[in-house]
Design a protein around this motif. Structure first.
Motif, mmCIF file in Angstrom:
data_model
loop_
_atom_site.group_PDB
_atom_site.id
_atom_site.type_symbol
_atom_site.label_atom_id
_atom_site.label_comp_id
_atom_site.label_asym_id
_atom_site.label_seq_id
_atom_site.Cartn_x
_atom_site.Cartn_y
_atom_site.Cartn_z
ATOM 1 N N VAL A 101 -6.904 14.731 -9.206
ATOM 2 C CA VAL A 101 -5.580 14.907 -8.618
ATOM 3 C C VAL A 101 -4.952 16.228 -9.083
ATOM 4 O O VAL A 101 -4.347 16.964 -8.302
ATOM 5 N N ARG A 103 -2.657 6.680 -7.250
ATOM 6 C CA ARG A 103 -2.663 5.278 -6.816
ATOM 7 C C ARG A 103 -3.545 5.042 -5.589
ATOM 8 O O ARG A 103 -3.773 3.904 -5.198
ATOM 9 N N ASP A 104 -4.026 6.142 -4.967
ATOM 10 C CA ASP A 104 -4.914 5.992 -3.807
ATOM 11 C C ASP A 104 -4.306 5.152 -2.690
ATOM 12 O O ASP A 104 -4.971 4.280 -2.131
ATOM 13 N N THR A 105 -3.062 5.378 -2.401
ATOM 14 C CA THR A 105 -2.447 4.661 -1.285
ATOM 15 C C THR A 105 -2.365 5.609 -0.094
ATOM 16 O O THR A 105 -2.573 6.812 -0.227
ATOM 17 N N SER A 106 -2.050 5.073 1.055
ATOM 18 C CA SER A 106 -1.972 5.913 2.247
ATOM 19 C C SER A 106 -0.534 6.144 2.699
ATOM 20 O O SER A 106 -0.295 6.807 3.683
ATOM 21 N N LYS A 115 -9.945 10.601 -12.617
ATOM 22 C CA LYS A 115 -9.010 10.542 -11.484
ATOM 23 C C LYS A 115 -7.869 11.545 -11.690
ATOM 24 O O LYS A 115 -7.480 12.259 -10.766
ATOM 25 N N ASP A 171 0.838 -1.203 0.000
ATOM 26 C CA ASP A 171 0.000 0.000 0.000
ATOM 27 C C ASP A 171 0.876 1.257 0.000
ATOM 28 O O ASP A 171 0.796 2.091 0.889
ATOM 29 N N LEU A 179 -3.969 15.166 2.792
ATOM 30 C CA LEU A 179 -4.200 13.750 2.505
ATOM 31 C C LEU A 179 -4.218 12.906 3.776
ATOM 32 O O LEU A 179 -4.725 11.788 3.772
#
Ligand code: ADP
Ligand code: ADP
Length: 226
Positions: free
Chosen positions: A118, A151-154, A114, A77, A184
């Motif tokens: 962004v 990528r929508d990761t944390s 998307k 992730d 974010l």
């Protein structure tokens, strides 16, 4: 469990000396951690191990509760932002931001939506149809961040992302990265050899020397100690 835990990470290259000598680190979810230390002390190696770009070392790498040692980079992730941006010159800003999504077989309309979302956050909307060659250094760096954000990761891993920029731009981009972090709520691990950069960005600083973690503390604790 969220955040990142590194437990007793050891790394050596074949026929080479040991690069990391048992590094352990507990990073909270949402924390901005900066890794500092002299050239060659193992900062990039740490980041590349977390990203999965380097063969699994001894020890445990746990990202958001999952041990990822045996997982491919795309199954962790994380999103990584490199010093040289790694943009494609023949693609537009929109295509560069959406690049990873195309590989994941996301339909074009969704990819473009998307990318637009962004780009809005990064103030790149007017440049979506331009190619990287027609952008400033700061704008290119934002496109590289945009690709990671898509990528929508944390978790974001940044390896000296500002080192190719001139001084004024570097200072401006620091502020942007800090804002982005707040916006974010992401976990960021950021490598630099620049102490000023570390001080202005970090919630906590990890000081490395010769493959050892020497200190892991807040900027105040590190630079105010007698
Ligand atoms: P830093 O990011 O702190 O400058 P690195 O993690 O890039 O340090 O490198 C740490 C050490 O590992 C250096 O001595 C470097 O020469 C060595 N090293 C890095 N990559 C490789 C590799 N692929 N093969 C052998 N040695 C390497
Ligand atoms: P997949 O479709 O297999 O999930 P992606 O489309 O996300 O893969 O990316 C393709 C490859 O490039 C993967 O190995 C992925 O880890 C890597 N990659 C692309 N962009 C980034 C990034 N910003 N940070 C880290 N890895 C990336």
């Amino acid at each position: 469990m969220t955040g990142i835990t590194l437990r007793d990470i050891r790394k050596s290259y074949p026929n080479g000396p040991q690069i990391l000598h048992g590094v352990s680190l507990d990073i909270q979810a949402g924390e901005f951690v900066v890794i500092v230390g002299p050239s060659g002390c193992g900062k990039s190696t740490m980041l590349r191990l977390i990203a999965g770009l380097e063969n699994t070392a001894e020890g445990d790498i746990i990202i958001n509760g999952t041990r990822v040692n045996d997982k491919a980079p795309q199954d962790r992730d994380i999103a990584m932002i490199f010093q040289n941006y790694a943009l494609y010159p023949h693609m537009t800003v929109r295509e560069n931001i959406a690049f990873g999504l195309e590989l994941r077989k996301m339909p074009k309309a969704a990819r473009n939506a998307k990318a637009a979302e962004v780009a809005e956050i990064l103030q790149l909307t007017p440049y979506l149809d331009r190619k990287p060659g027609a952008l400033s250094g700061g704008q290119r760096q934002r496109v590289a961040m945009g690709r990671a954000m898509a990528r929508d990761t944390s978790v974001f891993l940044m390896d000296e992302p500002l080192s190719n920029l001139d001084n004024a731009l570097r200072v401006a981009m620091r502020t942007e990265i800090k804002q982005l972090h707040r916006q974010l709520g992401a976990t960021i691990i950021y490598v630099t050899h620049d102490q000023t950069e570390a001080l202005s960005l970090a919630d906590r600083i990890a000081v490395m020397q010769g493959g050892h973690l020497q200190q892991f503390a807040t900027p105040d604790e590190i630079y105010d100690t007698p």
